[in-house]
Design an enzyme around this catalytic site. Structure first.
Site, PDB file in Angstrom:
ATOM      1  N   LYS A 154      43.732  42.560  32.050  1.00 43.04           N
ATOM      2  CA  LYS A 154      42.854  43.690  31.757  1.00 43.04           C
ATOM      3  C   LYS A 154      43.043  44.094  30.297  1.00 43.04           C
ATOM      4  CE  LYS A 154      41.394  48.111  33.706  1.00 43.04           C
ATOM      5  NZ  LYS A 154      41.585  49.086  34.789  1.00 43.04           N
ATOM      6  N   GLU A 174      41.239  56.579  49.860  1.00 43.74           N
ATOM      7  CA  GLU A 174      41.067  58.026  49.950  1.00 43.74           C
ATOM      8  C   GLU A 174      41.182  58.537  51.387  1.00 43.74           C
ATOM      9  OE1 GLU A 174      39.005  56.575  46.259  1.00 43.74           O
ATOM     10  OE2 GLU A 174      38.993  55.976  48.371  1.00 43.74           O
ATOM     11  N   ARG A 187      34.454  60.113  50.746  1.00 43.93           N
ATOM     12  CA  ARG A 187      34.982  59.198  51.749  1.00 43.93           C
ATOM     13  C   ARG A 187      35.898  59.903  52.756  1.00 43.93           C
ATOM     14  NH1 ARG A 187      36.322  53.459  48.744  1.00 43.93           N
ATOM     15  NH2 ARG A 187      34.174  53.003  48.170  1.00 43.93           N
TER      16      ARG A 187
END
Length: 638
Positions: free
Chosen positions: A291, A376, A404
């Site tokens: 990344k 979540e 969520r």
């Protein structure tokens, strides 16, 4: 994998400028592809320094995206990206290079993939964990209709901690024989990946045999690619068992596992993809990427360069530097301060310790900090379990992702009267990120729940008071929503105030017009009130503070004899705070006209905050026009 900070040039190179479609990528000789990857990285680093965006994740998938478009044929073949914030290279290679300067800007292209933006965007996304289920659905439709195309689902390792991803994995083998999953393993979500799956993926990389596997993998693929028939390729694979590291997890789920491979080797990726697309079995290709590859500051600080506004390339500093702390920073600092005195306070985040500023809490109270990854729903029920044993869990999640948790907040927290504190960051408009990230629906989703306490502060000082207030609520769940914004200057040396539950604050007395403000809309409300006063209207200004319970007696008292009531919220009007006020006044028999200021019943696009507010009527002049029209209409009816 070596890393070098590329020399930077703002121009589009001749090679990059020649790419107008995936066909142009396929036409390039192999030796040009590495140069193309370098050109793309240079362009992204420069372009995003102006527009902002998700830099680190895109720098990590340049070679992968080139290889995908070299091997597959979109839009016939379907390439789906989980979350899709790493789809910038896909946009560039599918004809949108000329529009990249408009990325995330008003009337520009989205920072995510959108089906309405391009036929090459097979599925829109903005939240993690959706790609495997969506891709499997496309596979099922293809198989049902007897069609013949490839479906490729690209998902980061962090997305594999999502419950919905695991649910999809459980159903792949029984649903289709043809699905290609690319596990893009870079060890990062927004923050460093955590949990057993992250450790498992890491073990595949760090095994003593991994170095040998990577060395031999290229030779193995060369042999497969050189074979003239699928039967020959299968024979080579069988005879080379172990050259690709075995993975019992995925094999037991019915997936053919290949990898881990170097995700920055275009030739190796292309040859591997050409082979695995011939298989009559669902496949998972595990690649290792970096990344932020190509820009040293992004490599050094992947979390900061996950998503950011404009920045200076040379110094990597963002522009401008806020003068005051953000709501998130005040939240993190205050919760850490509270935990100094209250040893029952715990903090939970879903892979966003930096974004929510719970990293402040983590530094001071690591033994009471929990990062559950992108999960979540688990975070919410996990907190409920803590609450049953007398702890005071604070769950900090962005409003758009707290969606969520609605089932868990209702079924597990509210139904059982468990005192979990839900702290919803980025509530309201999240301008440049667009409809997948706007926090415009949380009030409508939660205010219907019995006994829930829900509030929003007008400024950061009031946020402190609200945090101390919900710390005293031990018989039911509570929630605070606050924006992605710089806070106003406040004196934090004052003793925090415990607010009376369900009581609004009267900022200004008045009898003609009642302005009821929720949260940081108060600045706009004050501006409107000044102009109304100048026009001779006695104007009351009320800071609601509480969404639930409402201060019904206050609202009824001020509204009953007024000429007009006007509510303000950074939320959709339907089912929001203003709707709650309307219900309150109607129940009390108050017939005073009410004007609701909020976002309309539609998904709001991306763009800069000022432009969006002007477009949808959030300026003082536009609101005053609505008020005057309402007053005139009401007087005519009388």
């Amino acid at each position: 994998m070596t890393n070098q900070n590329l020399s930077l040039s703002p121009e589009i190179t001749e090679l990059l400028g020649s790419i107008h479609s995936p066909d142009d990528v396929k036409a390039l000789p192999l030796e040009k592809l590495t140069i193309l990857a370098q050109d793309i990285r240079k362009f992204l680093i420069n372009s995003l320094s102006v527009t902002g965006g998700h830099l680190g994740s895109n720098l990590g998938v340049v070679e992968l995206t080139i290889a995908l478009h070299r091997v597959f044929n979109t839009p016939t073949d379907k390439i789906l990206f989980d979350v899709s914030h790493q789809g910038y290279i896909h946009k560039i290679l599918t004809g949108r290079l000329k529009d990249m300067h408009t990325l995330r800007q008003s009337n520009g292209i989205s920072g995510f993939l959108k089906r309405t933006e391009s036929s090459h965007d097979a599925f829109g996304a903005g939240h993690a964990g959706t790609v495997l289920s969506a891709a499997l659905g496309i596979c099922a439709a293809r198989d049902c209709m007897g069609q013949d195309f490839h479906v490729i689902a690209v998902a980061g390792d962090a997305s594999f901690s999502c419950g919905v991803t695991l649910e999809a994995l459980n159903n792949i083998a029984q649903t289709t024989k043809r699905l290609i999953i690319i596990l893009n393993d870079n060890k990062w979500a927004i923050d460093k990946n955590v949990g057993a799956l992250a450790n498992y993926f890491n073990s595949l990389q760090t095994s003593e045999t991994y170095g040998w596997v990577r060395k031999k993998a290229s030779e193995f693929v060369e042999r497969i690619a050189g074979g003239s028939t699928k039967a020959f390729a299968s024979k080579v694979e069988a005879s080379a068992k172990g050259l690709f590291f075995p993975s019992s997890l995925f094999e037991n789920l019915g997936l053919r596992y290949f990898g881990p491979l170097d995700g920055h080797d275009i030739s190796l990726l292309s040859k591997t993809l050409r082979y695995i697309k011939t298989l009559d079995a669902p496949v998972l290709l595990h690649i290792i990427t970096e990344k932020g590859r190509g820009y040293q500051p992004a490599l050094d600080n992947p979390s900061r360069f996950h998503g950011l506004d404009s920045y200076c390339i040379g110094t990597s500093t963002t522009l401008p530097t806020p003068a005051n702390p953000s709501y998130s920073e005040v939240f993190g600092q205050t919760l850490a301060n509270m935990a100094d005195q209250d040893k029952t306070i715990t903090a939970i985040t879903a892979a966003m310790s930096g974004g929510t500023k719970l990293n402040i809490f983590k530094q001071r109270h690591p033994e009471r900090f929990y990062d559950v990854g992108i999960a979540e729903e688990h975070a919410a029920i996990f907190a409920c379990g803590m609450a049953t044993e007398g702890l005071k869990p604070y769950v900090a999640i962005y409003s758009t992702f707290m969606q969520r948790c609605v089932d868990m907040i209702q079924h597990d927290a509210a139904l059982q009267s468990l005192p979990v504190r839900f702290c919803m960051d980025r509530a309201g408009l999240s301008a440049h990120d667009g409809p997948t990230h706007h926090g415009l629906f949380d009030i409508a989703m939660l205010r219907c729940l019995p006994d829930l306490v829900m509030m929003q502060p007008k400024d950061v000082r009031e946020l402190v008071n609200m945090l101390y207030t919900i710390n005293t609520i031990n018989d039911r769940p509570s929630a605070i929503r606050y924006p992605k914004a710089e806070g106003e200057t406040a004196d934090f040396s004052q003793q925090p105030e415990i607010l009376p539950i369900g009581k609004a604050e009267i900022e200004q007395e008045g009898t003609d017009i009642v302005l009821i403000s929720l949260g940081n809309m108060i600045t706009l409300v004050r501006e409107v009130a000044i102009q109304l006063q100048q026009k001779g209207y006695s104007t009351a200004v009320i800071n609601a503070r509480f969404i639930k319970p409402l201060d019904e007696s206050c609202f009824v008292q001020y509204s009953r004899h007024a000429k007009l009531v006007c509510t303000f919220e950074d939320h959709v009007i339907r089912g929001g705070f203003g709707s709650a006020v309307l219900e309150c006044l109607a129940a009390a028999g108050v017939s005073t006209p009410v004007e609701l200021i909020g976002w309309p019943d539609q998904f709001i696009e991306h763009g800069d905050l000022e432009s969006l507010r002007k477009k949808y009527g959030f300026t003082a002049d536009q609101i005053l026009t609505k008020i005057y029209n309402k007053l005139q209409s009401s007087s005519t009816k009388q």
